[in-house]
Write an enzyme that holds these catalytic residues in place. Structure first.
Site, PDB file in Angstrom:
ATOM      1  N   LYS A  81       0.853  -1.186   0.000  1.00  0.00           N
ATOM      2  CA  LYS A  81       0.000   0.000   0.000  1.00  0.00           C
ATOM      3  C   LYS A  81       0.889   1.236   0.000  1.00  0.00           C
ATOM      4  CE  LYS A  81      -4.532   0.992   0.441  1.00  0.00           C
ATOM      5  NZ  LYS A  81      -5.672   0.278  -0.135  1.00  0.00           N
ATOM      6  N   GLY A 178     -21.658   6.933   4.990  1.00  0.00           N
ATOM      7  CA  GLY A 178     -20.741   7.274   3.913  1.00  0.00           C
ATOM      8  C   GLY A 178     -21.270   6.828   2.562  1.00  0.00           C
ATOM      9  N   VAL A 179     -21.683   7.785   1.748  1.00  0.00           N
ATOM     10  CA  VAL A 179     -22.192   7.447   0.408  1.00  0.00           C
ATOM     11  C   VAL A 179     -21.323   8.135  -0.654  1.00  0.00           C
ATOM     12  CG1 VAL A 179     -24.543   6.753   0.891  1.00  0.00           C
ATOM     13  CG2 VAL A 179     -24.030   9.182   0.786  1.00  0.00           C
ATOM     14  N   GLY A 180     -20.034   7.829  -0.573  1.00  0.00           N
ATOM     15  CA  GLY A 180     -19.105   8.246  -1.614  1.00  0.00           C
ATOM     16  C   GLY A 180     -19.185   7.254  -2.755  1.00  0.00           C
ATOM     17  N   HIS A 181     -18.062   6.976  -3.397  1.00  0.00           N
ATOM     18  CA  HIS A 181     -18.078   6.082  -4.562  1.00  0.00           C
ATOM     19  C   HIS A 181     -18.636   4.704  -4.218  1.00  0.00           C
ATOM     20  CE1 HIS A 181     -16.200   8.693  -7.458  1.00  0.00           C
ATOM     21  NE2 HIS A 181     -15.223   8.977  -6.626  1.00  0.00           N
ATOM     22  N   VAL A 182     -18.004   4.025  -3.259  1.00  0.00           N
ATOM     23  CA  VAL A 182     -18.439   2.672  -2.929  1.00  0.00           C
ATOM     24  C   VAL A 182     -19.784   2.696  -2.218  1.00  0.00           C
ATOM     25  CG1 VAL A 182     -17.882   0.568  -1.666  1.00  0.00           C
ATOM     26  CG2 VAL A 182     -16.072   1.848  -2.802  1.00  0.00           C
ATOM     27  N   GLY A 183     -19.938   3.601  -1.262  1.00  0.00           N
ATOM     28  CA  GLY A 183     -21.187   3.672  -0.504  1.00  0.00           C
ATOM     29  C   GLY A 183     -22.403   3.883  -1.381  1.00  0.00           C
TER      30      GLY A 183
END
Length: 343
Positions: A81, A178-183
């Site tokens: 990473k 959390g409703v970003g890209h994945v969410g």
């Protein structure tokens, strides 16, 4: 604690400090275990690191998670990473990531990078100008978020099988932090499966989209943590299960997309004491890694989704072994990984 002490105590192979005075690049690549293959993991680029020590600790912690995620998913990769400490003020982002590409190339293929928090497929296009050890490219697999979300939904279905005796989510109450890209893609998956969804995010526009597009209900973070629900899905940054939030939870299970959801291992113990089933995050959210690993092997979208679908079987096995042994699911998952690494 010295860097060598961290490496030795954590079973790490290396930490690389990479810099370029012309572009302001300050990057850390942590390598945990490459016994199964070259390290594969995203690059996190943030301006919020308060010290080099904090950035190194983040890279190492995330690298270890990638070892476990890849091994449990049966991928021929190890744990690597990267984090980039973004320069303060104005800087040339394209040149910075070109410089990072040269740095990745200098590692000779031990580490393969892709996007992560704070980076995008556009950034990877600049990285690829100077190295072939990069995936998540636009004309290949692209954004891994949809596959990650699909895998989490499959993990939830396996969870539902163990909790309610049926492997589907219809009518279940799911809270998503959390409703970003994945969410957001997870909310879409849940909507398609007939779940009832509540969402919370600091980005009001994302919340509004989830409400209008997928029929979710918007609540504050405190309201979400205090809600009685079936499954809680942390999909923001790590440490969502902590001393503040854990006592609030009135759910039957935690299964989400965020990495490192437990702030400490004792929070896993406390969840179990509270009768809340914890699905190990690195087992549930492996879809994105599966997607980019498929790109490295030769991208085939159907193969990527077919492999991500097997996350159901992985979670089913983890929860079955946990019930039979009396161990917590995260302990069982860790043992399964250690068995694969030792073999």
């Amino acid at each position: 604690m010295s860097y060598f002490t961290q490496l030795l105590e954590g079973g790490y192979e290396a930490v690389h400090l990479l810099s370029d005075s012309k572009t302001g690049l300050r990057a850390i690549v942590g390598m945990h275990n490459t016994r199964l293959g070259p390290g594969l993991g995203g690059t996190r680029a943030l301006s919020t690191y308060t010290s080099e020590e904090e950035a190194v600790a983040d890279a190492l912690r995330l690298a270890r998670g990638m070892t476990y995620k890849a091994a449990l998913a049966g991928l021929p990769h190890g744990g690597g990473k990267a984090v980039i400490m973004l320069p303060r003020g104005n800087f040339d982002r394209a040149k910075l990531f070109e410089s990072f590409g040269r740095a990745v190339e200098s590692l000779g293929g031990r580490y393969i990078t892709t996007e992560d928090s704070g980076t995008s497929p556009d950034d990877m296009e600049h990285v690829r100008k100077h190295t072939k050890y990069v995936v998540g490219l636009k004309e290949r697999s692209g954004d891994p978020s949809p596959v990650t979300a699909y895998g989490v939904a499959r993990a939830m279905e396996a969870t539902a099988k163990h909790l309610f005796g049926r492997p589907d989510l219809k009518g279940l109450r799911v809270t998503v932090l959390g409703v970003g890209h994945v969410g957001m893609y997870l909310v879409k998956e849940l909507h398609q499966r007939g779940a009832k969804v509540w969402v919370s995010d600091i980005n009001a526009a994302s919340v509004e989209h989830a409400v209008k597009q997928y029929g979710a209900t918007a609540v504050s973070a405190d309201e979400l943590h205090n809600m009685e629900a079936d499954i809680y899905a942390p999909c923001a940054l790590g440490g969502a299960i902590n001393d503040t939030t854990l006592p609030m939870l009135r759910v039957k299970a935690v299964c989400g997309a965020a990495n490192n959801q437990l702030l400490t291992m004792r929070h896993g113990e406390q969840l179990a004491k509270n009768g809340i089933l914890y699905v190990p995050d690195y087992a549930a959210n492996a879809g994105g890694l599966i997607n980019v690993a498929q790109e490295w092997a030769g991208y085939d979208r159907e193969k990527a989704y077919a492999r991500a679908a097997l996350i159901f079987d992985t979670i089913d096995q983890v929860l079955t072994r946990a019930k039979e042994s009396g161990l917590r699911p995260e302990q069982v998952a860790d043992r399964m990984v250690e068995e694969k690494l030792s073999a």
